[in-house]
Design a protein around this motif. Structure first.
Motif, PDB file in Angstrom:
ATOM      1  N   ALA A 130       0.930  -1.165   0.018  1.00 12.72           N
ATOM      2  CA  ALA A 130      -0.023   0.176   0.048  1.00 12.72           C
ATOM      3  C   ALA A 130       0.837   1.152   0.138  1.00 12.72           C
ATOM      4  O   ALA A 130       0.481   2.229  -0.934  1.00 12.72           O
ATOM      5  CB  ALA A 130      -0.891  -0.226   1.384  1.00 12.72           C
ATOM      6  N   LEU A 131       1.953   1.245   0.538  1.00 13.43           N
ATOM      7  CA  LEU A 131       2.945   2.476   0.514  1.00 13.43           C
ATOM      8  C   LEU A 131       3.416   2.436  -0.786  1.00 13.43           C
ATOM      9  O   LEU A 131       3.640   3.815  -0.953  1.00 13.43           O
ATOM     10  CB  LEU A 131       4.125   2.176   1.657  1.00 13.43           C
ATOM     11  CG  LEU A 131       3.630   2.261   3.064  1.00 13.43           C
ATOM     12  CD1 LEU A 131       5.092   1.894   4.237  1.00 13.43           C
ATOM     13  CD2 LEU A 131       2.966   3.349   3.620  1.00 13.43           C
ATOM     14  N   MET A 132       3.701   1.524  -1.560  1.00 11.73           N
ATOM     15  CA  MET A 132       4.215   1.651  -2.670  1.00 11.73           C
ATOM     16  C   MET A 132       3.205   2.123  -3.468  1.00 11.73           C
ATOM     17  O   MET A 132       3.409   3.312  -4.236  1.00 11.73           O
ATOM     18  CB  MET A 132       4.516   0.309  -3.276  1.00 11.73           C
ATOM     19  CG  MET A 132       5.683  -0.356  -2.467  1.00 11.73           C
ATOM     20  SD  MET A 132       7.341   0.455  -2.134  1.00 11.73           S
ATOM     21  CE  MET A 132       7.299   1.149  -0.776  1.00 11.73           C
ATOM     22  N   ALA A 133       1.999   1.815  -3.572  1.00  8.84           N
ATOM     23  CA  ALA A 133       0.951   2.617  -4.187  1.00  8.84           C
ATOM     24  C   ALA A 133       0.563   4.017  -3.947  1.00  8.84           C
ATOM     25  O   ALA A 133       0.307   4.737  -5.060  1.00  8.84           O
ATOM     26  CB  ALA A 133      -0.216   1.586  -4.113  1.00  8.84           C
ATOM     27  N   VAL A 134       0.754   4.375  -2.692  1.00 10.17           N
ATOM     28  CA  VAL A 134       0.583   5.768  -2.418  1.00 10.17           C
ATOM     29  C   VAL A 134       1.575   6.655  -2.886  1.00 10.17           C
ATOM     30  O   VAL A 134       1.421   7.598  -3.456  1.00 10.17           O
ATOM     31  CB  VAL A 134       0.426   5.667  -0.839  1.00 10.17           C
ATOM     32  CG1 VAL A 134       0.404   7.257  -0.325  1.00 10.17           C
ATOM     33  CG2 VAL A 134      -0.872   5.041  -0.327  1.00 10.17           C
ATOM     34  N   GLY A 135       2.666   5.911  -2.875  1.00  8.62           N
ATOM     35  CA  GLY A 135       3.914   6.705  -3.499  1.00  8.62           C
ATOM     36  C   GLY A 135       3.752   7.050  -5.014  1.00  8.62           C
ATOM     37  O   GLY A 135       4.066   8.101  -5.521  1.00  8.62           O
ATOM     38  N   TYR A 136       3.358   6.248  -5.810  1.00 12.72           N
ATOM     39  CA  TYR A 136       3.004   6.134  -7.107  1.00 12.72           C
ATOM     40  C   TYR A 136       1.881   7.424  -7.312  1.00 12.72           C
ATOM     41  O   TYR A 136       2.042   8.103  -8.132  1.00 12.72           O
ATOM     42  CB  TYR A 136       2.478   4.945  -7.655  1.00 12.72           C
ATOM     43  CG  TYR A 136       3.651   3.991  -8.394  1.00 12.72           C
ATOM     44  CD1 TYR A 136       4.390   4.642  -9.502  1.00 12.72           C
ATOM     45  CD2 TYR A 136       3.587   2.726  -7.916  1.00 12.72           C
ATOM     46  CE1 TYR A 136       5.379   3.754 -10.034  1.00 12.72           C
ATOM     47  CE2 TYR A 136       4.649   1.988  -8.532  1.00 12.72           C
ATOM     48  CZ  TYR A 136       5.480   2.463  -9.600  1.00 12.72           C
ATOM     49  OH  TYR A 136       6.478   1.873 -10.129  1.00 12.72           O
ATOM     50  N   LEU A 137       0.702   7.275  -6.397  1.00 16.01           N
ATOM     51  CA  LEU A 137      -0.314   8.178  -6.572  1.00 16.01           C
ATOM     52  C   LEU A 137       0.312   9.631  -6.455  1.00 16.01           C
ATOM     53  O   LEU A 137      -0.194  10.741  -6.951  1.00 16.01           O
ATOM     54  CB  LEU A 137      -1.321   8.037  -5.657  1.00 16.01           C
ATOM     55  CG  LEU A 137      -2.097   6.529  -6.083  1.00 16.01           C
ATOM     56  CD1 LEU A 137      -3.224   6.295  -5.213  1.00 16.01           C
ATOM     57  CD2 LEU A 137      -2.782   6.532  -7.250  1.00 16.01           C
ATOM     58  N   LEU A 138       0.981   9.956  -5.282  1.00 15.12           N
ATOM     59  CA  LEU A 138       1.544  11.194  -5.021  1.00 15.12           C
ATOM     60  C   LEU A 138       2.603  11.733  -6.013  1.00 15.12           C
ATOM     61  O   LEU A 138       2.639  12.904  -6.544  1.00 15.12           O
ATOM     62  CB  LEU A 138       2.367  11.114  -3.739  1.00 15.12           C
ATOM     63  CG  LEU A 138       1.563  10.816  -2.308  1.00 15.12           C
ATOM     64  CD1 LEU A 138       2.132  10.647  -1.187  1.00 15.12           C
ATOM     65  CD2 LEU A 138       0.366  11.994  -2.289  1.00 15.12           C
ATOM     66  N   GLU A 139       3.430  10.542  -6.721  1.00 14.58           N
ATOM     67  CA  GLU A 139       3.927  11.203  -7.685  1.00 14.58           C
ATOM     68  C   GLU A 139       3.155  11.502  -8.997  1.00 14.58           C
ATOM     69  O   GLU A 139       3.562  12.327  -9.727  1.00 14.58           O
ATOM     70  CB  GLU A 139       5.179  10.095  -7.951  1.00 14.58           C
ATOM     71  CG  GLU A 139       6.413  10.270  -9.228  1.00 14.58           C
ATOM     72  CD  GLU A 139       7.041   9.158  -9.571  1.00 14.58           C
ATOM     73  OE1 GLU A 139       8.190   9.139  -9.355  1.00 14.58           O
ATOM     74  OE2 GLU A 139       6.224   8.213 -10.220  1.00 14.58           O
ATOM     75  N   THR A 140       2.329  11.022  -9.277  1.00  9.91           N
ATOM     76  CA  THR A 140       1.053  11.010 -10.304  1.00  9.91           C
ATOM     77  C   THR A 140       0.829  12.665  -9.956  1.00  9.91           C
ATOM     78  O   THR A 140       0.785  13.421 -11.136  1.00  9.91           O
ATOM     79  CB  THR A 140       0.145  10.475 -10.304  1.00  9.91           C
ATOM     80  OG1 THR A 140       0.381   9.033 -10.610  1.00  9.91           O
ATOM     81  CG2 THR A 140      -0.904  10.531 -11.606  1.00  9.91           C
ATOM     82  N   VAL A 141       0.496  12.942  -8.758  1.00  6.87           N
ATOM     83  CA  VAL A 141       0.257  14.483  -8.845  1.00  6.87           C
ATOM     84  C   VAL A 141       1.134  15.228  -8.971  1.00  6.87           C
ATOM     85  O   VAL A 141       0.856  16.312  -9.682  1.00  6.87           O
ATOM     86  CB  VAL A 141      -0.520  14.335  -7.244  1.00  6.87           C
ATOM     87  CG1 VAL A 141      -0.728  15.947  -6.936  1.00  6.87           C
ATOM     88  CG2 VAL A 141      -1.752  13.570  -7.009  1.00  6.87           C
ATOM     89  N   LEU A 142       2.296  14.889  -8.457  1.00  8.75           N
ATOM     90  CA  LEU A 142       3.362  15.938  -8.868  1.00  8.75           C
ATOM     91  C   LEU A 142       3.827  16.174 -10.376  1.00  8.75           C
ATOM     92  O   LEU A 142       4.123  17.363 -10.986  1.00  8.75           O
ATOM     93  CB  LEU A 142       4.749  15.441  -8.158  1.00  8.75           C
ATOM     94  CG  LEU A 142       4.563  15.567  -6.701  1.00  8.75           C
ATOM     95  CD1 LEU A 142       5.954  14.824  -6.017  1.00  8.75           C
ATOM     96  CD2 LEU A 142       4.348  16.968  -6.032  1.00  8.75           C
TER      97      LEU A 142
END
Length: 235
Positions: free
Chosen positions: A97-109
């Motif tokens: 889940a932490l890996m997936a959240v990292g991807y989502l936050l990166e997508t926003v950036l």
């Protein structure tokens, strides 16, 4: 000692703190690439490959550090084995889940910066926003790396130098899991030589192989620790 809840919570809190610091570092690297170079790929994708080694360390520590501690506080080896399996089964999806959240936050950036978030290697997912597939891929991967670490840790705890014999088995578990998600294992001491097993790519096979690898790893760990004698810290 309450087990496995205390051990599980401690690992989750520590992993969350590491993740936060790691994410900030990755963002800083991403900004540096955007300013001084060309940013057209996901930096998070490349950076999180090191998290597999963290998962391996968690598996090693689970046996080498916590097995003697909890047995000394009244747990039987059978109880520890069963509850450690529960801990791994819950901790691995947390890491995923932490890996997936990292991807989502990166997508926003990346969206704010107007940069493409392209992936540089094969995955179960085609886009970082395909959260269910991201979760499945990292779950299969982390389960394998944790149980491989536990097996190697158990081997060295029981047989000391003889634990070297468990390393190829642990590598085999990891290679099987990597094959299930369509990728390969590259080890630093083997240079550019990849370790790979080619499996038909389907979600059902990925899940089945991941579960089978996890259960096989648990059985092998149990075979090592089921009657292991406790060692003096100084021995």
């Amino acid at each position: 000692m309450r087990f496995p809840s205390r051990l599980l919570l401690a690992n989750m809190v520590f992993a969350l703190m590491l993740w936060a610091g790691f994410f900030v570092l990755v963002v800083a690297v991403t900004v540096g690439i955007a300013v001084f170079g060309t940013l057209n790929e996901s930096v998070w994708e490349k950076a999180v490959q090191v998290t597999r080694w963290y998962a391996l360390f968690v598996g090693v520590a689970l046996v080498r550090e916590f097995l003697p501690m909890y047995i000394a506080h009244g747990q039987t080896r059978r109880q520890f084995g069963a509850q450690a399996a529960v801990t791994v089964a819950l901790f691995a999806p947390f890491l995923s889940a932490l890996m997936a959240v990292g991807y989502l936050l990166e997508t926003v950036l990346y969206n704010l910066a107007g940069r493409p978030q392209a992936l540089g290697r094969a995955h179960l997912y085609a886009e970082p926003t395909q959260v269910p597939l991201v979760l499945i891929e990292y779950l299969v991967e982390f389960l394998a790396w944790i149980v491989a670490g536990a097996l190697v840790g158990a081997g060295f705890y029981r047989w000391q130098g003889g634990g070297l014999l468990t390393i190829p088995i642990g590598v085999g578990l990891v290679v099987l899991a990597e094959g299930a998600i369509g990728t390969e294992l590259r080890l630093p001491f083997l240079g550019s030589l990849p370790l790979r097993v080619d499996l038909p790519q389907s979600l059902a096979l990925t899940l089945g192989t991941g579960l089978g690898t996890f259960l096989l790893g648990l059985l092998l760990v149990w075979a090592v620790i089921r009657d292991v004698p406790l060692r003096n810290r100084l021995s």
